[in-house]
Scaffold this motif. Structure first.
Motif, PDB file in Angstrom:
ATOM      1  N   LYS A 347       0.848  -1.276  -0.073  1.00 26.40           N
ATOM      2  CA  LYS A 347       0.145   0.109   0.064  1.00 26.40           C
ATOM      3  C   LYS A 347       0.884   1.203   0.105  1.00 26.40           C
ATOM      4  O   LYS A 347       1.741   1.364   0.705  1.00 26.40           O
ATOM      5  CB  LYS A 347      -0.948  -0.123   1.114  1.00 26.40           C
ATOM      6  CG  LYS A 347      -2.149  -1.023   1.233  1.00 26.40           C
ATOM      7  CD  LYS A 347      -2.987  -1.004   2.416  1.00 26.40           C
ATOM      8  CE  LYS A 347      -4.169  -1.845   2.402  1.00 26.40           C
ATOM      9  NZ  LYS A 347      -5.018  -1.726   3.508  1.00 26.40           N
ATOM     10  N   HIS A 348       0.473   2.075  -0.725  1.00 28.69           N
ATOM     11  CA  HIS A 348       0.997   3.559  -0.715  1.00 28.69           C
ATOM     12  C   HIS A 348       0.698   4.105   0.986  1.00 28.69           C
ATOM     13  O   HIS A 348      -0.148   3.939   1.471  1.00 28.69           O
ATOM     14  CB  HIS A 348       0.467   4.649  -1.779  1.00 28.69           C
ATOM     15  CG  HIS A 348       0.517   4.250  -3.083  1.00 28.69           C
ATOM     16  ND1 HIS A 348       1.706   4.143  -3.753  1.00 28.69           N
ATOM     17  CD2 HIS A 348      -0.464   3.569  -3.977  1.00 28.69           C
ATOM     18  CE1 HIS A 348       1.593   3.846  -4.989  1.00 28.69           C
ATOM     19  NE2 HIS A 348       0.403   3.418  -5.029  1.00 28.69           N
ATOM     20  N   CYS A 351      -2.275   8.845  -0.039  1.00 29.25           N
ATOM     21  CA  CYS A 351      -2.993   8.972  -1.163  1.00 29.25           C
ATOM     22  C   CYS A 351      -3.908  10.292  -1.159  1.00 29.25           C
ATOM     23  O   CYS A 351      -3.921  10.629   0.030  1.00 29.25           O
ATOM     24  CB  CYS A 351      -3.809   7.830  -1.605  1.00 29.25           C
ATOM     25  SG  CYS A 351      -2.962   6.246  -1.674  1.00 29.25           S
ATOM     26  N   ARG A 377      -0.413   8.450  -4.615  1.00 25.86           N
ATOM     27  CA  ARG A 377      -1.469   8.149  -5.304  1.00 25.86           C
ATOM     28  C   ARG A 377      -2.527   9.158  -5.591  1.00 25.86           C
ATOM     29  O   ARG A 377      -2.893   9.704  -4.490  1.00 25.86           O
ATOM     30  CB  ARG A 377      -1.961   6.708  -5.028  1.00 25.86           C
ATOM     31  CG  ARG A 377      -3.160   6.381  -5.724  1.00 25.86           C
ATOM     32  CD  ARG A 377      -2.800   5.607  -6.890  1.00 25.86           C
ATOM     33  NE  ARG A 377      -3.774   4.642  -7.589  1.00 25.86           N
ATOM     34  CZ  ARG A 377      -4.667   4.962  -8.353  1.00 25.86           C
ATOM     35  NH1 ARG A 377      -4.702   6.296  -8.589  1.00 25.86           N
ATOM     36  NH2 ARG A 377      -5.663   4.225  -8.836  1.00 25.86           N
ATOM     37  N   CYS A 429      -4.076   2.090  -0.096  1.00 28.13           N
ATOM     38  CA  CYS A 429      -3.723   3.325   0.553  1.00 28.13           C
ATOM     39  C   CYS A 429      -3.740   2.938   2.203  1.00 28.13           C
ATOM     40  O   CYS A 429      -4.849   2.648   2.603  1.00 28.13           O
ATOM     41  CB  CYS A 429      -4.442   4.521   0.144  1.00 28.13           C
ATOM     42  SG  CYS A 429      -4.480   4.955  -1.642  1.00 28.13           S
ATOM     43  N   VAL A 432      -5.593   8.452   3.369  1.00 26.77           N
ATOM     44  CA  VAL A 432      -6.240   9.267   2.182  1.00 26.77           C
ATOM     45  C   VAL A 432      -6.520  10.396   2.655  1.00 26.77           C
ATOM     46  O   VAL A 432      -7.359  10.617   3.729  1.00 26.77           O
ATOM     47  CB  VAL A 432      -7.428   8.311   1.436  1.00 26.77           C
ATOM     48  CG1 VAL A 432      -7.943   9.248   0.526  1.00 26.77           C
ATOM     49  CG2 VAL A 432      -7.140   7.017   1.171  1.00 26.77           C
TER      50      VAL A 432
END
Length: 637
Positions: A347-348, A351, A377, A429, A432
């Protein structure tokens, strides 16, 4: 069972045994008697035979029907939708004729709903389509097409007509170019048509320059009703982790900013290609309801393989009336379950999700700056833009910024769009952020440091490191940052180098805040008020200290840019500025009325504190030493 007649032959045997003792006259009389008896016996045999044949025919028919049903049920286990029928523990079968439903599901996609469709004409090279839905928006028609082809605006045109009592052929009043087209999902496209100049007409599509229909029956076949945008189901997303589907609904008129009672709501699932209300066959209960978001259980038959739910149509019903006379109302729907998920990968850390309308020119500065802060992202929800935003996003993505465009044509649904994005981003993510393209994070203390030991810029990836510090927290699921609102700063035209450099005067006190959240720790309802989400029980938010972090909100820009806010506000519960309501709301600009008329001295307003901190930092570290161009300017060369 043996159906052969049991014929009794005792009487005939005794007659034959005494045959030689008869005289000729007696023999003749006996022959006549036997003949009559044989005729009667044959009639009884034929009658019993007919009954036997009927019985055999009925048994055979019953056997064949039963075999057919068993065969269909066996084959349906390999079908994405009809697996629903095997389990009724939490589902209810509303309409039993399975064979009829199978016929509809296999044949409905073959015929076009467009009254002006010429797909049967062999001379045309334009792919065929089925016009499934017509939706009336406040400023245009939105038409949903079932097609494997993406049409461009030069291939189709909008046709407006109405029927007259004195003519067998409908009267076509006008033909207009389409406003725009978009690919909506794997099997559907969107076409936007302007309003006609003549009231009381219906809208349809035809291939550009195509022939008009010759018979009135061409206009009457498979017509779809124009659906008002005030009420209906417009999106549905699969949540595999909880075996639920999240459905987005307009017109429930629920209280904003609160979770509602889900017991009065149901979800109904239907065939993929059959566009009739009667095609909703399976019902499940809702587990949460808030604002425009209804979450329901998936039918049990697809819980072990949720990919089978992709593309299945879904709608919502709600209970009204009183205790003695309850009324369940099923809403019209254009929604199909979107089950597209990302591949399992790391996962990022951070984001960003935002919703835009005609802000393609602002994206480069916003994306490039926050990429330097560590955003990995971007999810851009495009709310009916007609500028070059699609090309801008493709260009940014090709440069490695990992930006995708999510078509979101549903007007005044920002909260629902953010709920949709929170669900979509959860697999990709850890955190976020939800903020707009005119909002920029600024870290005064960190940005004032000198160049790092290894030549890195001060503040690089700093936002990512801030949220990463909370990733292991057992209690923090949201980070809130206050916003400073900037004014036109004396400018009369849009600053060429971008908002971060051009606007340098702001209001003294901060206004509101924006949030970065853990999508896996949100409340099951996905309830949000744009600026923040409701969290799971046991989790809380943390406020960033204003001295260390702030968001520069370039809210009150030059008038030519700012007046676009009068067109439409994207948030569901924010009144459009043309309406004479909530004039004292903080969402409105002080002193503005209901018309987009520039107030006197607009360029000097909203200026209480000169703040050049972010501008000075960018010009010192990001501007090209020779040309003075910033990265988002150089990318256009």
């Amino acid at each position: 069972m043996n159906h052969t007649p049991n014929l009794n032959t005792n009487h005939s045997s005794s007659s034959i045994n005494s045959f030689h003792s008869f005289s000729p006259s007696q023999f003749h009389s006996l022959s006549l008697s036997l003949s009559n008896m044989d005729s009667a016996e044959q009639r009884r045999k034929r009658k019993r035979g007919r009954h036997i044949l009927l019985s055999l025919s009925s048994s055979r028919s019953l056997f064949l029907c039963s075999s057919f049903i068993v065969f269909i049920l066996f084959m349906s286990s390999h079908h994405r939708f009809f697996l629903f029928f095997f389990n009724f523990k939490t589902t209810t079968l509303l309409r039993p004729p399975l064979a009829l439903s199978l016929l509809y599901s296999s044949s409905s996609s073959a015929a076009s709903n467009s009254i002006l469709d010429t797909s049967s004409t062999t001379t045309t090279t334009t792919p065929s389509f089925t016009l499934q839905h017509r939706i009336l928006f406040p400023n245009h028609y939105l038409l949903l097409l079932l097609t494997n082809h993406h049409f461009n605006h030069r291939q189709l045109e909008c046709v407006y007509y109405y029927h007259t009592n004195s003519s067998t052929q409908p009267l076509v009043l006008e033909v207009q170019p389409i406003l725009s087209t978009d690919r909506f999902d794997e099997s559907r496209s969107i076409v936007r048509c302007p309003f006609p100049r003549t009231n009381g007409t219906d809208v349809d599509l035809r291939r550009r320059g195509g022939n008009l229909p010759r018979r009135s029956s061409d206009f009457a076949t498979n017509q779809t009703v124009v659906q008002s945008w005030d009420k209906g189901v417009y999106e549905a997303a699969l949540d595999k982790d909880s075996n639920t589907v999240v459905v987005f609904v307009k017109g429930l008129n629920l209280r904003p900013h609160r979770v509602s009672d889900p017991t009065h709501f149901r979800c109904h699932f239907g065939l993929k290609n059959f566009n009739k209300d009667g095609s909703f066959l399976i019902t499940t209960r809702a587990v949460s309801v808030a604002q425009e978001v209804v979450r329901c259980l998936l039918p049990q038959g697809v819980r072990n393989n949720t990919d089978r739910a992709r593309g299945v149509r879904v709608t919502v019903s709600h209970l009204s009336g009183n205790y003695r006379h309850p009324v369940r109302t099923m809403l019209p729907s254009v929604a199909r379950i979107d089950g597209k998920g990302s591949k399992k990968r790391e996962k990022h850390e951070l984001c960003v999700c935002t919703m835009v309308w005609n802000q393609g020119s602002a994206l480069r500065e916003w994306v490039m700056y926050h990429a330097w802060l560590g955003v990995g992202r971007w999810f851009i929800y495009d709310n009916n833009s007609d500028d070059d935003i699609e090309e801008v996003i493709q260009d940014l993505d090709s440069q490695g910024f990992n930006v995708t465009r999510q078509l979101w044509p549903w007007i005044k649904t920002q909260e629902a769009g953010f709920s949709h994005c929170a669900l979509k981003a959860r697999d990709e993510c850890k955190w976020v952020g939800f903020f707009d393209v005119d909002e920029f994070f600024y870290f005064p203390n960190e940005f004032h440091h000198q160049l790092g030991q290894f030549g890195g810029l001060p503040g690089e990836n700093y936002l990512r490191s801030v949220v990463a510090n909370y990733s292991s927290s057992q209690s923090i699921a949201e980070i809130r940052t206050a916003c400073h609102s900037f004014g036109p700063s004396g400018l009369r035209s849009h600053p060429k180098q971008g908002v971060t450099v051009g606007y340098t005067c702001r209001l003294q006190s901060p206004e509101r805040h924006k949030s970065i959240v853990r999508p896996d720790l949100l409340n099951v309802s996905l309830l949000n008020v744009v600026h923040h989400f409701q969290l799971r029980e046991g989790f809380k938010y943390v406020n960033m200290p204003e001295g260390s972090a702030v968001i520069n909100h370039y809210k009150y820009q030059v008038w030519d840019t700012f007046k676009a806010k009068f067109f439409r506000r994207v948030a569901t519960y924010v009144v459009d500025w043309q309406e004479d309501q909530n004039k004292g709301s903080k969402d409105r600009a002080p002193g503005l009325g209901t018309e987009a008329i520039e107030p006197p001295n607009w360029h000097l307003q909203f200026c209480e504190v000169w703040d050049t901190g972010l501008k000075d930092f960018l010009m010192s570290y990001f501007a090209d030493p020779i040309t003075g161009l910033l990265p988002w300017e150089r990318s256009l060369l």
